[in-house]
Design a protein around this motif. Structure first.
Motif, PDB file in Angstrom:
ATOM      1  N   ARG A   3       0.804  -1.218   0.000  1.00 45.71           N
ATOM      2  CA  ARG A   3       0.000   0.000   0.000  1.00 45.71           C
ATOM      3  C   ARG A   3       0.838   1.270   0.000  1.00 45.71           C
ATOM      4  N   MET A   4       2.142   1.155   0.259  1.00 48.85           N
ATOM      5  CA  MET A   4       2.993   2.353   0.246  1.00 48.85           C
ATOM      6  C   MET A   4       3.022   2.997  -1.132  1.00 48.85           C
ATOM      7  N   VAL A   5       2.933   2.202  -2.179  1.00 44.71           N
ATOM      8  CA  VAL A   5       2.927   2.742  -3.545  1.00 44.71           C
ATOM      9  C   VAL A   5       1.483   2.975  -3.957  1.00 44.71           C
ATOM     10  N   LYS A   6       1.167   4.208  -4.277  1.00 44.27           N
ATOM     11  CA  LYS A   6      -0.214   4.577  -4.579  1.00 44.27           C
ATOM     12  C   LYS A   6      -0.450   4.626  -6.086  1.00 44.27           C
ATOM     13  N   THR A   7      -1.636   4.198  -6.491  1.00 42.78           N
ATOM     14  CA  THR A   7      -2.060   4.381  -7.874  1.00 42.78           C
ATOM     15  C   THR A   7      -2.434   5.847  -8.070  1.00 42.78           C
ATOM     16  N   GLU A   8      -2.565   6.269  -9.318  1.00 47.89           N
ATOM     17  CA  GLU A   8      -2.968   7.656  -9.573  1.00 47.89           C
ATOM     18  C   GLU A   8      -4.382   7.918  -9.054  1.00 47.89           C
ATOM     19  N   ALA A   9      -5.230   6.897  -9.080  1.00 51.40           N
ATOM     20  CA  ALA A   9      -6.579   7.069  -8.518  1.00 51.40           C
ATOM     21  C   ALA A   9      -6.500   7.312  -7.016  1.00 51.40           C
ATOM     22  N   GLU A  10      -5.613   6.597  -6.333  1.00 49.14           N
ATOM     23  CA  GLU A  10      -5.435   6.817  -4.896  1.00 49.14           C
ATOM     24  C   GLU A  10      -4.835   8.192  -4.627  1.00 49.14           C
ATOM     25  N   ILE A  11      -3.889   8.586  -5.455  1.00 49.02           N
ATOM     26  CA  ILE A  11      -3.272   9.904  -5.278  1.00 49.02           C
ATOM     27  C   ILE A  11      -4.314  11.008  -5.429  1.00 49.02           C
ATOM     28  N   ALA A  12      -5.241  10.839  -6.373  1.00 48.01           N
ATOM     29  CA  ALA A  12      -6.313  11.827  -6.536  1.00 48.01           C
ATOM     30  C   ALA A  12      -7.153  11.919  -5.266  1.00 48.01           C
ATOM     31  N   LEU A  13      -7.460  10.778  -4.656  1.00 42.95           N
ATOM     32  CA  LEU A  13      -8.212  10.779  -3.403  1.00 42.95           C
ATOM     33  C   LEU A  13      -7.419  11.446  -2.284  1.00 42.95           C
ATOM     34  N   LEU A  14      -6.116  11.172  -2.246  1.00 39.08           N
ATOM     35  CA  LEU A  14      -5.277  11.753  -1.204  1.00 39.08           C
ATOM     36  C   LEU A  14      -5.112  13.259  -1.389  1.00 39.08           C
ATOM     37  N   LYS A  15      -5.093  13.714  -2.631  1.00 42.57           N
ATOM     38  CA  LYS A  15      -5.038  15.161  -2.866  1.00 42.57           C
ATOM     39  C   LYS A  15      -6.297  15.838  -2.321  1.00 42.57           C
ATOM     40  N   THR A  16      -7.438  15.208  -2.551  1.00 42.08           N
ATOM     41  CA  THR A  16      -8.684  15.760  -2.008  1.00 42.08           C
ATOM     42  C   THR A  16      -8.659  15.733  -0.486  1.00 42.08           C
ATOM     43  N   ALA A  17      -8.215  14.619   0.075  1.00 41.94           N
ATOM     44  CA  ALA A  17      -8.146  14.512   1.539  1.00 41.94           C
ATOM     45  C   ALA A  17      -7.201  15.559   2.119  1.00 41.94           C
ATOM     46  N   GLY A  18      -6.077  15.786   1.436  1.00 42.10           N
ATOM     47  CA  GLY A  18      -5.130  16.788   1.910  1.00 42.10           C
ATOM     48  C   GLY A  18      -5.693  18.193   1.862  1.00 42.10           C
ATOM     49  N   ARG A  19      -6.392  18.514   0.780  1.00 38.00           N
ATOM     50  CA  ARG A  19      -6.995  19.848   0.668  1.00 38.00           C
ATOM     51  C   ARG A  19      -8.061  20.068   1.733  1.00 38.00           C
ATOM     52  N   ILE A  20      -8.883  19.047   1.965  1.00 37.88           N
ATOM     53  CA  ILE A  20      -9.919  19.155   2.990  1.00 37.88           C
ATOM     54  C   ILE A  20      -9.278  19.364   4.362  1.00 37.88           C
ATOM     55  N   THR A  21      -8.251  18.582   4.641  1.00 44.84           N
ATOM     56  CA  THR A  21      -7.590  18.667   5.943  1.00 44.84           C
ATOM     57  C   THR A  21      -6.992  20.049   6.170  1.00 44.84           C
ATOM     58  N   GLU A  22      -6.269  20.559   5.169  1.00 41.36           N
ATOM     59  CA  GLU A  22      -5.629  21.855   5.360  1.00 41.36           C
ATOM     60  C   GLU A  22      -6.659  22.988   5.428  1.00 41.36           C
ATOM     61  N   THR A  23      -7.704  22.903   4.636  1.00 41.92           N
ATOM     62  CA  THR A  23      -8.739  23.939   4.680  1.00 41.92           C
ATOM     63  C   THR A  23      -9.428  23.955   6.038  1.00 41.92           C
ATOM     64  N   ALA A  24      -9.721  22.765   6.566  1.00 43.94           N
ATOM     65  CA  ALA A  24     -10.342  22.689   7.889  1.00 43.94           C
ATOM     66  C   ALA A  24      -9.386  23.186   8.967  1.00 43.94           C
ATOM     67  N   LEU A  25      -8.103  22.882   8.807  1.00 45.30           N
ATOM     68  CA  LEU A  25      -7.111  23.369   9.764  1.00 45.30           C
ATOM     69  C   LEU A  25      -6.998  24.895   9.712  1.00 45.30           C
ATOM     70  N   ASN A  26      -7.049  25.453   8.517  1.00 47.68           N
ATOM     71  CA  ASN A  26      -7.010  26.916   8.391  1.00 47.68           C
ATOM     72  C   ASN A  26      -8.239  27.564   9.024  1.00 47.68           C
ATOM     73  N   ALA A  27      -9.380  26.867   8.962  1.00 47.85           N
ATOM     74  CA  ALA A  27     -10.578  27.384   9.629  1.00 47.85           C
ATOM     75  C   ALA A  27     -10.372  27.440  11.138  1.00 47.85           C
ATOM     76  N   VAL A  28      -9.677  26.440  11.659  1.00 45.07           N
ATOM     77  CA  VAL A  28      -9.346  26.441  13.086  1.00 45.07           C
ATOM     78  C   VAL A  28      -8.444  27.624  13.411  1.00 45.07           C
ATOM     79  N   ILE A  29      -7.412  27.833  12.585  1.00 49.90           N
ATOM     80  CA  ILE A  29      -6.471  28.933  12.824  1.00 49.90           C
ATOM     81  C   ILE A  29      -7.209  30.276  12.785  1.00 49.90           C
ATOM     82  N   ASP A  30      -8.136  30.416  11.835  1.00 49.37           N
ATOM     83  CA  ASP A  30      -8.919  31.659  11.750  1.00 49.37           C
ATOM     84  C   ASP A  30      -9.736  31.903  13.013  1.00 49.37           C
ATOM     85  N   ALA A  31     -10.194  30.819  13.635  1.00 51.92           N
ATOM     86  CA  ALA A  31     -11.086  30.943  14.796  1.00 51.92           C
ATOM     87  C   ALA A  31     -10.336  31.089  16.114  1.00 51.92           C
TER      88      ALA A  31
END
Length: 399
Positions: A175-203
């Motif tokens: 599982r350490m090697v990701k397919t491009e489909a998995e990478i696309a999911l991880l990019k979305t997960a990363g964006r969601i995580t950072e956006t939610a974290l920035n919302a915390v910082i704003d608050a």
């Protein structure tokens, strides 16, 4: 991971109710084993596996067969009590049908889905797995299990010629090697995580209870289509109390999207940072830049950790002690880990092309404070591709 299927039954923490079987021979049918009550999930969460073996979890009492306590009816009598076979009349779910009612399209779809498994049901998940092994011609196979207890259960259920090995870390290594489909999911997960974290910082503001930070993080992640897994928010190592002025706040957050994890960390202060705080944060930033510039497929985790620590020290932060790379995917730590008697040095971890990772940089010093930064990166052939913003600057919120 093997089947592409993920259903609510897994999120209920019911273990050993869903199995996936992947034969090495591509001509042997791969199989998903799941409760018949949940086969309707395959409408919106399909599997590529051709052999879906279902087992019954709910039976109309009028269709329950008497239990057969004759062990001789089960293979060679290896177990004392054999489950009674499921009669063809038993439906995957015992829901009634209203006589004479017109069926809506959804009724027809679900009835059709259930009807596919009538007369083919197994009594338990384990016996369904046993049948899938037979369908794949693996009754004498040598199998890898991500939970080795299953091998013993299969043998106790009469599949006594199957042999196997503990493949928990084999799966994690794969599982350490990701397919491009998995990478696309991880990019979305990363964006969601950072956006939610920035919302915390704003608050964040002096007096905000640290306990409220997880609520802010979870609400924002949910609004973006993700799910908060956790956020660590502490001051001087403790997550109790409220945001205090002029104190460093460590934020380490994980959210998920379709079960793939995002993982981002930042350091915040409400008030005026000291020159030392600014200098130390810049030292960590520069060390991370050096690490990312040097990471290539084939580099070991140990080499990168050592390089990063040397860089932090050279940048004027000699007390820094932890630089921890880890793969990210379906789990926060998506790489082989020591289990049982294994020591941590058992697995020589290497950066692989198309692996997604973070480089954890936590620090705590009694009498000074705590800090942390972390970004998601993809290992490519010629370097690292960022998923998150890499904005590891000290976030200063004036009072």
């Amino acid at each position: 991971y093997l089947s592409d299927y993920w259903g609510p039954i897994l999120q209920m923490s019911h273990n050993f109710v869903v199995y996936a079987l992947l034969p090495r021979d591509p001509n042997a049918p791969a199989a998903l084993i799941m409760p018949a009550s949940g086969v309707y999930h395959l409408e919106h969460q399909p599997t590529w596996m051709p052999n879906v073996v279902a087992y019954v979890t709910r039976i109309d009492p009028r269709n329950m067969a008497a239990r057969d306590f004759n062990g001789a009816t089960e293979d060679d009598g290896d177990i004392a009590i054999a489950p009674a076979p499921i009669e063809p009349a038993v439906a995957p779910m015992p829901y009634p049908t209203r006589p004479g009612a017109a069926m809506a399209a959804r009724d027809e779809t679900l009835l059709s889905r259930y009807e596919r498994y009538r007369g083919k049901l197994e009594p338990t998940a384990l016996y369904a797995l046993k049948r899938a092994l037979k369908d794949a011609g693996l009754e004498h196979g040598n199998l890898g299990f991500d939970d080795p207890r299953v091998l013993g259960w299969l043998q106790a259920a009469g599949t006594k010629h199957v042999t196997g090995m503990d493949a928990l870390n084999v799966f994690k290594e794969i599982r350490m090697v990701k397919t491009e489909a998995e990478i696309a999911l991880l990019k979305t997960a990363g964006r969601i995580t950072e956006t939610a974290l920035n919302a915390v910082i704003d608050a964040i503001t002096p007096g905000l209870p640290l306990a409220d930070i997880s609520t802010i993080f979870a609400a924002k992640a949910a609004s973006l289509g993700g799910r908060a897994e956790w956020i660590i928010a502490n001051i001087r190592g403790l997550a109790t109390g409220v945001v205090e002025p002029n104190e460093l706040i460590k934020l380490d957050s994980v959210a998920s999207y379709k079960e793939y994890r995002g993982d981002v960390g930042r350091t915040v202060i409400c008030g005026q940072p000291t020159p030392e705080m600014i200098a130390r944060n810049k030292a960590v930033q520069r060390a991370l830049e050096i690490a990312y510039e040097n990471i290539r497929p084939g580099k070991t985790f140990a080499e990168v950790s050592e390089l990063t620590l040397k860089a932090v020290h050279a940048e004027g932060f000699p007390g820094f002690v932890i630089a921890g790379p880890h793969s990210v995917g379906l789990e926060h730590t998506d790489h082989p880990t020591s289990v049982g008697p294994e020591l941590p040095s058992r697995h020589k971890l290497v950066f692989e092309e198309n692996m997604v990772f973070t480089l954890d940089m936590p620090y705590h010093e009694f009498g000074w404070g705590t800090m942390h930064v972390e970004d998601m990166m993809i290992v490519r052939k010629d370097g690292c591709e960022p998923i998150s913003s890499m904005d590891t600057s000290l976030r200063v919120k004036p009072i």
